[in-house]
Enzyme design. Structure first.
Site, PDB file in Angstrom:
ATOM      1  N   LEU A  78      10.108   2.415   0.632  1.00  0.00           N
ATOM      2  CA  LEU A  78       9.575   3.656   0.044  1.00  0.00           C
ATOM      3  C   LEU A  78       8.059   3.734   0.162  1.00  0.00           C
ATOM      4  CD1 LEU A  78       8.164   2.909  -2.918  1.00  0.00           C
ATOM      5  CD2 LEU A  78      10.524   2.798  -3.654  1.00  0.00           C
ATOM      6  N   LYS A  79       7.398   2.612   0.487  1.00  0.00           N
ATOM      7  CA  LYS A  79       5.942   2.612   0.605  1.00  0.00           C
ATOM      8  C   LYS A  79       5.464   3.468   1.779  1.00  0.00           C
ATOM      9  CE  LYS A  79       5.304  -0.273  -2.820  1.00  0.00           C
ATOM     10  NZ  LYS A  79       4.670   0.137  -4.088  1.00  0.00           N
ATOM     11  N   ASP A  80       6.353   3.785   2.716  1.00  0.00           N
ATOM     12  CA  ASP A  80       5.975   4.702   3.796  1.00  0.00           C
ATOM     13  C   ASP A  80       5.530   6.043   3.229  1.00  0.00           C
ATOM     14  OD1 ASP A  80       6.811   2.707   5.469  1.00  0.00           O
ATOM     15  OD2 ASP A  80       8.547   3.776   6.260  1.00  0.00           O
TER      16      ASP A  80
END
Length: 254
Positions: A78-80
């Site tokens: 999810l850090k994208d």
């Protein structure tokens, strides 16, 4: 409450292998048409959601437990979402310029992969600072494959040591830019704008609890804020390691 029923599955009977006298059934969900071709960064977000079944204890079967598969983002987490949003918001403000600015930040790995991926797609140089610990070797390699530099520091120095290194680099290099994932409001903002609405829609507008293991706190803050705006009774729970840094993202009120 349970979400609306899934579409009726389409069951396809496959030709059995030679020597087998029975058909093998394959369940294929009737899904929407495949999206058209797009740019690499446009594949960030809109991740699938699945309903847990066999792994759910019998005592919990009365609940519908859904999991958002954020590892389906192109960089694997999810850090994208936050890497892309922090960089694009900085571009919109005129803070950074491709080909001129170098992005630098410290991370345990996943945000660094996101930075490196977005930087490669947009034409930025990128420096990712991570602790030198063997379990993170794969993350070093992925960042480097995207073209980023990886600077390793002694893990005994902790976050204060990494932060000092970043600030020293910023002071010596005027074209370096620090996203500051731990204190950047563009971190929770992207989850309030995208992740939260995706979850609400995929769950059929019925979310009573949201549980999330936190790092920076951006996801649980952003998603929690959105879910409470559409369902004030939604309970939001943040799970953290027993020994971790204090999140810079305000979580009060969730």
């Amino acid at each position: 409450p349970l979400p609306p029923e899934h579409p009726t599955p389409v069951v396809a009977a496959l030709r059995p292998p030679a020597g087998h006298g029975r058909h093998v059934a394959s369940t294929i969900m009737d899904t929407a048409p495949l999206p058209p071709a797009c740019s690499y960064l446009e594949t960030v977000g809109n991740t699938p959601m699945v309903k847990l079944d066999r792994c759910v204890p019998a005592a919990s079967k009365q609940a519908t437990i859904l999991c958002k598969l954020e590892m389906q983002n192109p960089g694997g987490s999810l850090k994208d979402r936050i890497a892309l949003n922090m960089i694009e918001e900085a571009e919109a403000r005129g803070d950074i310029t491709p080909g001129k600015t170098t992005i630098i930040d410290f991370t345990s790995g996943n945000t660094g992969i996101g930075y490196a991926m977005v930087a490669a797609a947009k034409g930025y140089k990128c420096i990712v600072i991570m602790p030198k610990v063997r379990p993170m070797l794969e993350r070093y390699l992925i960042c480097r494959q995207f073209g980023a530099e990886v600077h390793l520091f002694n893990p005994s120095l902790g976050a204060p040591g990494a932060l000092k290194y970043v600030k020293d680099q910023l002071a010596a290099n005027p074209h370096y830019w620090w996203p500051n994932q731990l204190g950047n409001p563009d971190n929770p903002a992207v989850h309030e704008r995208t992740t939260g609405p995706e979850i609400w829609k995929q769950a059929g507008g019925a979310v009573d609890y949201f549980i999330h293991g936190i790092g920076t706190g951006g996801c649980v803050a952003g998603v929690g804020k959105y879910l409470k705006s559409v369902n004030p009774k939604c309970r939001v729970t943040a799970h953290a390691h027993t020994r971790t840094h204090r999140s810079a993202t305000p979580l009060s009120g969730l």
